[in-house]
Design an enzyme around this catalytic site. Structure first.
Site, mmCIF file in Angstrom:
data_model
loop_
_atom_site.group_PDB
_atom_site.id
_atom_site.type_symbol
_atom_site.label_atom_id
_atom_site.label_comp_id
_atom_site.label_asym_id
_atom_site.label_seq_id
_atom_site.Cartn_x
_atom_site.Cartn_y
_atom_site.Cartn_z
ATOM 1 N N ARG A 99 0.838 -1.192 0.000
ATOM 2 C CA ARG A 99 0.000 0.000 0.000
ATOM 3 C C ARG A 99 0.875 1.245 0.000
ATOM 4 N NH1 ARG A 99 -3.827 -1.770 5.112
ATOM 5 N NH2 ARG A 99 -4.711 -3.677 4.189
ATOM 6 N N ASP A 122 1.418 5.217 0.144
ATOM 7 C CA ASP A 122 0.676 6.282 0.812
ATOM 8 C C ASP A 122 0.265 7.377 -0.168
ATOM 9 O OD1 ASP A 122 0.940 5.096 3.348
ATOM 10 O OD2 ASP A 122 2.899 6.032 3.653
ATOM 11 N N ARG A 178 10.602 6.607 4.427
ATOM 12 C CA ARG A 178 10.531 8.054 4.620
ATOM 13 C C ARG A 178 11.168 8.467 5.940
ATOM 14 N NH1 ARG A 178 4.356 9.233 3.780
ATOM 15 N NH2 ARG A 178 5.003 11.314 4.475
#
Length: 247
Positions: free
Chosen positions: A52, A54, A200
Site C-alpha cells: 500500500r 501512501d 521516509r
C-alpha cells in the site's frame, strides 16, 4: 468456469490520489483500477497490490493481481485498461499467472527509491517528484549512516507511531545513496519487507545527519534505541517511488 489469475505491472504518479488502498469514494489507485477492470470484464473484481503506497507516493513497477472469469486475452486487457485509465496511471504489463501467485504474499523483496533535490532554488517541475532541500548535504556521511542499516534488525525506530505490526524486524538487503546529477540525490533501499513510513523515516534521518554535526555512527544508536522519537523527521511523500517487486 475456471477463474484466471491475472498479474499487472503498473506505473503511476500518486500526486492526485489518497494512496493505493480503496477508501470509500476517495480517489485511490485501487479504486480507479478496480472500476476500470470491472468495465472491461463485466464483473466485479478485487485487486491485490504488492503493498500500500501512501498518498502522494509514486510507483515505477507496482505489481497487482486479480481473478476473473473473463476470456479476454491478457494483451487485450492491457490495451483496454490503458484506454480507460487517466493519464497518471498506466498498465505496463499483463499476464496470466499460476493460481498460487499473490502479488503481496509471493513477493521476496521490494525496492524503494527516494529523490532529493539538493539545490539553492526549488524546481517547479520536480515539486511532485522530489524533496527540495536547500542546505548542503554531506553525501559521504549519509552513505556511512545508511550502510549501518543493512542486515536483519529491529526497525522500531523507523516505524510510524501507532503501527499495529507484530514485529518490526526486517532485513535490508541493499541500501545505497548516490548523486544522480549535480543537484539530485537518490536513495535506494531493498528489503524483505517494510514498515509503515519506514523508508521516509530513514530518509528524514539521513537528511538530518547530512545537514548536521552528528557523525554517521549516530545511525547505529538510533537503530539500537528502538524508539521512533530518536530518529529524524518523516520525509514528505512526493519523493518516494516503489521501484521494483521481486518474486
Amino acid at each position: 468456469m475456471t477463474r484466471r489469475n491475472i498479474k499487472l505491472v503498473l506505473e503511476y504518479d500518486g500526486t492526485a490520489y489518497r494512496g493505493w488502498q480503496r477508501q470509500g469514494n476517495l480517489p485511490t489507485i485501487q479504486k480507479i483500477l478496480e472500476e476500470s477492470i470491472a468495465r472491461i470484464t463485466q464483473e466485479p473484481v478485487i485487486l491485490h497490490g504488492s503493498g500500500r503506497t501512501d498518498a502522494g507516493v509514486h510507483a515505477l513497477n507496482q505489481v497487482a493481481n486479480f481473478r476473473t472469469s473473463s476470456r479476454i486475452p491478457a494483451a487485450n486487457l492491457l490495451r483496454g485498461l490503458n484506454s480507460l485509465l487517466p493519464g497518471d496511471i498506466v498498465i505496463r504489463e499483463t499476464e496470466d499467472v499460476d493460481e498460487e501467485f499473490h502479488s503481496r504474499y509471493s513477493a521476496k523483496s521490494k525496492s524503494y527509491l527516494y529523490r532529493i533535490l539538493n539545490s539553492p532554488v526549488r524546481s517547479p517541475l520536480q515539486r511532485n517528484s522530489a524533496w527540495f532541500i536547500r542546505c548542503c548535504l554531506d553525501l559521504e556521511k549519509m552513505a556511512g549512516a545508511i550502510s549501518l542499516l543493512c542486515g536483519k534488525h529491529d526497525f522500531t525506530s523507523f516505524c510510524a507511531a501507532g503501527s499495529d505490526v507484530k514485529s518490526c524486524v526486517r532485513t535490508i538487503i541493499r541500501a545505497e545513496i548516490e548523486r544522480e546529477t549535480e543537484q539530485v540525490i537518490t536513495i535506494s533501499v531493498e528489503a524483505d519487507g517494510f514498515l509503515r513510513h519506514m523508508v521516509r523515516n530513514i530518509v528524514g534521518t539521513l537528511v538530518e545527519i547530512g545537514a548536521g554535526q552528528d557523525s554517521s555512527e549516530i545511525m547505529r544508536d538510533i537503530l539500537e534505541a528502538k524508539d521512533r522519537g530518536c530518529a529524524g523527521i518523516t520525509a514528505p511523500p512526493q519523493g518516494l517511488f516503489l521501484q521494483k517487486v521481486s518474486y
